[in-house]
Design an enzyme around this catalytic site. Structure first.
Site, PDB file in Angstrom:
ATOM      1  CB  ALA A 185      46.421 -20.181  -5.474  1.00  0.00           C
ATOM      2  CG  LEU A 238      35.282  -4.466  -2.280  1.00  0.00           C
ATOM      3  CD1 LEU A 238      34.666  -5.946  -2.643  1.00  0.00           C
ATOM      4  CD2 LEU A 238      36.620  -4.329  -2.625  1.00  0.00           C
ATOM      5  CD  GLU A 253      30.910   3.855 -35.636  1.00  0.00           C
ATOM      6  OE1 GLU A 253      31.384   2.856 -35.786  1.00  0.00           O
ATOM      7  OE2 GLU A 253      30.063   4.276 -34.865  1.00  0.00           O
ATOM      8  N   GLY A 277      45.567 -14.722  -1.258  1.00  0.00           N
ATOM      9  CA  GLY A 277      46.252 -15.846  -2.248  1.00  0.00           C
ATOM     10  C   GLY A 277      45.729 -17.204  -2.367  1.00  0.00           C
ATOM     11  CB  ALA A 310      49.348  -3.770  -3.219  1.00  0.00           C
ATOM     12  CB  THR A 358      39.051 -10.030   1.419  1.00  0.00           C
ATOM     13  OG1 THR A 358      40.374 -10.694   0.568  1.00  0.00           O
ATOM     14  CG2 THR A 358      39.184  -8.364   0.774  1.00  0.00           C
ATOM     15  CG  LEU A 402      39.290 -16.756  -4.413  1.00  0.00           C
ATOM     16  CD1 LEU A 402      38.588 -17.978  -4.813  1.00  0.00           C
ATOM     17  CD2 LEU A 402      38.347 -15.776  -4.198  1.00  0.00           C
ATOM     18  NE  ARG A 412      38.617  -1.483  -5.322  1.00  0.00           N
ATOM     19  CZ  ARG A 412      38.838  -1.194  -4.128  1.00  0.00           C
ATOM     20  NH1 ARG A 412      38.081  -0.139  -3.865  1.00  0.00           N
ATOM     21  NH2 ARG A 412      39.411  -1.908  -3.187  1.00  0.00           N
ATOM     22  CD1 TRP A 416      46.701   2.706   4.481  1.00  0.00           C
ATOM     23  CD2 TRP A 416      45.746   1.555   3.012  1.00  0.00           C
ATOM     24  NE1 TRP A 416      45.485   3.103   4.306  1.00  0.00           N
ATOM     25  CE2 TRP A 416      44.814   2.297   3.525  1.00  0.00           C
ATOM     26  CE3 TRP A 416      45.436   0.524   1.942  1.00  0.00           C
ATOM     27  CZ2 TRP A 416      43.717   1.842   3.254  1.00  0.00           C
ATOM     28  CZ3 TRP A 416      44.219   0.379   1.459  1.00  0.00           C
ATOM     29  CH2 TRP A 416      43.149   1.080   2.304  1.00  0.00           C
TER      30      TRP A 416
END
Length: 606
Positions: free
Chosen positions: A345, A254, A93, A341, A204, A246, A343, A234, A220
Site C-alpha cells: 500500500a 528469493l 542486427e 499488504g 497470490a 515477509t 508495504l 523473478r 501454499w
C-alpha cells in the site's frame, strides 16, 4: 493460445505464434493489409527481444528480422533473426544479417527498437548497411536521449529507407504494434521518463482476497505451476523487494530457480530492522542482499549483517519513493515487489508501482483478520479505486493470473533533440562542457570505456601463446584463478572464458571468489591492477575508434560511475577509488606520449 510477449513479464498483448512467419511474407501491397504484415513483423521482433529480459539490463531488449527481397515494395521470406542476449554480446542486427547471408541484399530489416550506438563503433548500423539492406522498419526510437535518432539519421544518410512506427507509418494496427515495442522495453522507457525503476507488484490471493490465514500461515495459496511462473518472473528482474514481515514469517530465499544465469539482487525494506539473526537472505553465496532501513536502527544488528556480507543502507526517512530513487541511481531498471499488504500500500501510494501481477487461487479461507494483498490506501468510495490498464487474463494451472498496468507506459514518440541538434540551434550550448567525464556500463556516451563492452582482446597466456577473450571482464575475472595448482581453479578459468556474456563472467568470478577463496591466486590483490591495465591496453590498441575516443577526452578526468563498486568505480557519493578511471587516464597519457605518461603515472599513484 500462443502467449509470446503476451506471456512475458511486461506485455499483456498476445502475439501470433512463430509459425505465422514461416510462409512467405509480402512486404508490398497497400492499405491495412500492408500495415498488418509490417506490424506483425515488428511484433515478432519484440517477441524475439523479450527472450533476453533480465539478462540485457541495463541495455534494452532488442530483436531483429531480415526479410529477403522486395526492399520497401516487394515480397520476401524471413531470412534471418536475432536478439541481444545480454550486455556486451553480439547485437541482434549482426546476428540477423549473419543468419540471412546473401539474402540480405535488397532486403528489409524489422526492429522493435532503433539501434543504440553504445560502443562507439556503430556495429549494428554498419552490419545493416554493409549487408546490403535497403529498408529498415523500426518500432520505436531509442528512449535514451543521447542515442535517440542517431541510428535513424545515419541509416538515412547511407541511403537506406527508414520507416518509424508512429511517424512514417501510422494506423491503429501500427499503434498496437508500437505499444508492444514499448512494453517489452518498459524498464528503459520508464528510465527515460522518470527517476524510479520500473516496478511490478506480485501477490497470490484466495478467491476471497486473502494472502494468508488469520494465523499468518500462507503456504501454499497458489499452485505449483503459478510458483514456477513466479520464479521465471523473478529472473527477469534486476532486484526483488520484500518487507521485514515477509522475512520473519516466511524466511524466503528469493532465488529465481529457473536454471538461468541471472539472479536478481534481494532487497529487504524494514523500518525497525527487527529481523532474525538466522535467515536464508543472509546467505550471499549465490546472490547479494541489501537491507534498507531507518537511520540509526539497531546499530549492533547492522554490524552483524555487515559481518555476513549483507549491505545495509540507511535513510533519514524510509519511504518507497526515496528507496526507488536510490536504486535508480544505482542503475537498476526493473524491480519485482513480493511484499505484504502494508508495504504494498505504501509503494502504491508513493506512485512507484507501475504494474500488478495477481495470482487468484480458487480457494476460500475467510477470516475477519486474515491479511489482504494491499493495505490501507485511504479510499472511502469505489470511484476512488485504481483501474488497471491493458488488463490480461491467463489461466496458470488451476489459478487465474490477472495482470495490468497501474500507470500507462510513457509514450516517447515526440522527438527529443540530441545534444548536437540543440547545439546547432543554439551555438552557446555545448554538448560536453564539464571537465569530468562519467561513464558506466555500456549504455552512456562513453560506455565503450566499460569492461563489459563487446570488444574481444588478444592476450598471451603463460606460454606466450595468444588467446582471444570475449571482453576485458572475461579476462579479468578468469585471471583470479590463473596459475593455481588445482583442477577446480583451472575449470573456473575455462568456464569464465566461455561465459556467454561479461555479466555472466563477472557473476562466476565473484561467486567463486566468495564461496571458495582458496581457489583465488595468492597474489591477486597485488596483481589485479596490472591484469586490468594489460587488458585495457590491448583493447584500446586493437580498436582505432576506441583509441580515438579515449584520446578525445584529453584534459578531462575520467570517472567510472559505478555507485556500488568502491574499488574500480567512483561510488555513489564519490567515496570510491575509481581505479578504472585512473588506469584509463594513465593509458591515455601513455598513448599521448612519454611526457604525458609521466603525468598519468602520478595520477595513478595519487
Amino acid at each position: 493460445m500462443a502467449l509470446a510477449v503476451g506471456a512475458s513479464f511486461f506485455s499483456p498483448i498476445i502475439l501470433k505464434p512463430r509459425a505465422a512467419f514461416a510462409s512467405p511474407v509480402a512486404c508490398g501491397g497497400g492499405g491495412g493489409n500492408h500495415h498488418a504484415q509490417e506490424a506483425a513483423l515488428v511484433r515478432r521482433a519484440a517477441e524475439l527481444a523479450d527472450k533476453s529480459a533480465g539478462f540485457t539490463s541495463p541495455h534494452p531488449n532488442v530483436g531483429c528480422l531480415v526479410v529477403s527481397g522486395g526492399g520497401g515494395g516487394g515480397g520476401g521470406d524471413v531470412a534471418g533473426e536475432g536478439y541481444l542476449y545480454a550486455q556486451g554480446t553480439k547485437p541482434a542486427e549482426v546476428q540477423a544479417v549473419e543468419a540471412a547471408g546473401e539474402r540480405c541484399r535488397g532486403g528489409t530489416a524489422f526492429l522493435n527498437l532503433e539501434p543504440g550506438d553504445c560502443h562507439g563503433d556503430r556495429t549494428a548500423v554498419s552490419a545493416l548497411v554493409q549487408a546490403g539492406i535497403t529498408r529498415v522498419v523500426i518500432g520505436m526510437r531509442h528512449p535514451l536521449q543521447h542515442l535517440r535518432g542517431n541510428a535513424i539519421r545515419t541509416l538515412r544518410g547511407q541511403g537506406l529507407q527508414v520507416d518509424v512506427f508512429g511517424e512514417d507509418l501510422q494506423s491503429k494496427i501500427i499503434e498496437e504494434a508500437q505499444k508492444a515495442c514499448r512494453i517489452v522495453n518498459a524498464p528503459l522507457v520508464y528510465k527515460a521518463a522518470s527517476r524510479v525503476p520500473f516496478s511490478v507488484l506480485k501477490y497470490a490471493m484466495t478467491l476471497d482476497g486473502k494472502i494468508a490465514a488469520s494465523s499468518g500461515h500462507a503456504a501454499w495459496i497458489s499452485s505449483k505451476k503459478s510458483r514456477s511462473r513466479v520464479f521465471e518472473l523473478r529472473g527477469r528482474s534486476d532486484a526483488i523487494v520484500v518487507g521485514g514481515n515477509t522475512v520473519r514469517r516466511d524466511n524466503p530465499r528469493l532465488t529465481a530457480r529457473h536454471g538461468g544465469g541471472h539472479l536478481p539482487m534481494r532487497i529487504v525494506v524494514t523500518q525497525t530492522l527487527d529481523l532474525p539473526e538466522e535467515a536464508n537472505l543472509w546467505d550471499i553465496s549465490e546472490v547479494s542482499t541489501i537491507v534498507v532501513t531507518q537511520r540509526g536502527a539497531r546499530k549492533s544488528f547492522q554490524k552483524y549483517l555487515a559481518s555476513k556480507g549483507v549491505e545495509v543502507v540507511e535513510f533519514d526517512i524510509l519511504n518507497p519513493r526515496d528507496v526507488m530513487e536510490y536504486f535508480y541511481d544505482r542503475g537498476y531498471l526493473s524491480i519485482f515487489w513480493e511484499c505484504g499488504g502494508t508495504l504494498a500500500a505504501s509503494a502504491i501510494s508513493s506512485g512507484v508501482i507501475h504494474k500488478v501481477f495477481a495470482f487468484v487461487a480458487p480457494k476460500i479461507i475467510g477470516g475477519k483478520n486474515a491479511p489482504s494483498p494491499v493495505g490501507e490506501l485511504g479510499m472511502v468510495e469505489m470511484s476512488q479505486a485504481l483501474d488497471l490498464i491493458d488488463v490480461c487474463y491467463e489461466q496458470v494451472g488451476p489459478d487465474m493470473l490477472v495482470s495490468g498496468f497501474l500507470q500507462p507506459i510513457p509514450d516517447l514518440t515526440p522527438v527529443i533533440p540530441s545534444a548536437n541538434e540543440t547545439s546547432a540551434i543554439d551555438p552557446t550550448i555545448t554538448p560536453y562542457d564539464s571537465s569530468i567525464i562519467f561513464f558506466y556500463k555500456t549504455w552512456d556516451p562513453y560506455g565503450a570505456f566499460s569492461n563489459f563492452s563487446p570488444h574481444p582482446i588478444q592476450m598471451p597466456d603463460e606460454n606466450g601463446n595468444y588467446a582471444t577473450w570475449s571482453t576485458v571482464e572475461h579476462y579479468y575475472q578468469a585471471h583470479k584463478f590463473v596459475g593455481v595448482d588445482n583442477p577446480l581453479a583451472q575449470a573456473c578459468v575455462e568456464d569464465i572464458k566461455s561465459a556467454k556474456s561479461p555479466e555472466e563472467a563477472a557473476r562466476m568470478g565473484r561467486s567463486v571468489q566468495r564461496r571458495q577463496p582458496d581457489l583465488v591466486r595468492s597474489d591477486w590483490e597485488s596483481v589485479k591492477i596490472d591484469v586490468m591495465y594489460r587488458a585495457l591496453k590491448s583493447k584500446f590498441s586493437i580498436y582505432p575508434h576506441l583509441n580515438n575516443m579515449l584520446l578525445s577526452t584529453a584534459g578531462s578526468v575520467l570517472v567510472e560511475a559505478s555507485p556500488h563498486d568502491l574499488f574500480w568505480g567512483g561510488g555513489r557519493e564519490g567515496e570510491g577509488l575509481n581505479y578504472l578511471g585512473r588506469l584509463l587516464m594513465q593509458l591515455r597519457s601513455e598513448f599521448l606520449g612519454e611526457t604525458s605518461a609521466t603525468s598519468g603515472s602520478s595520477i595513478l599513484a595519487a
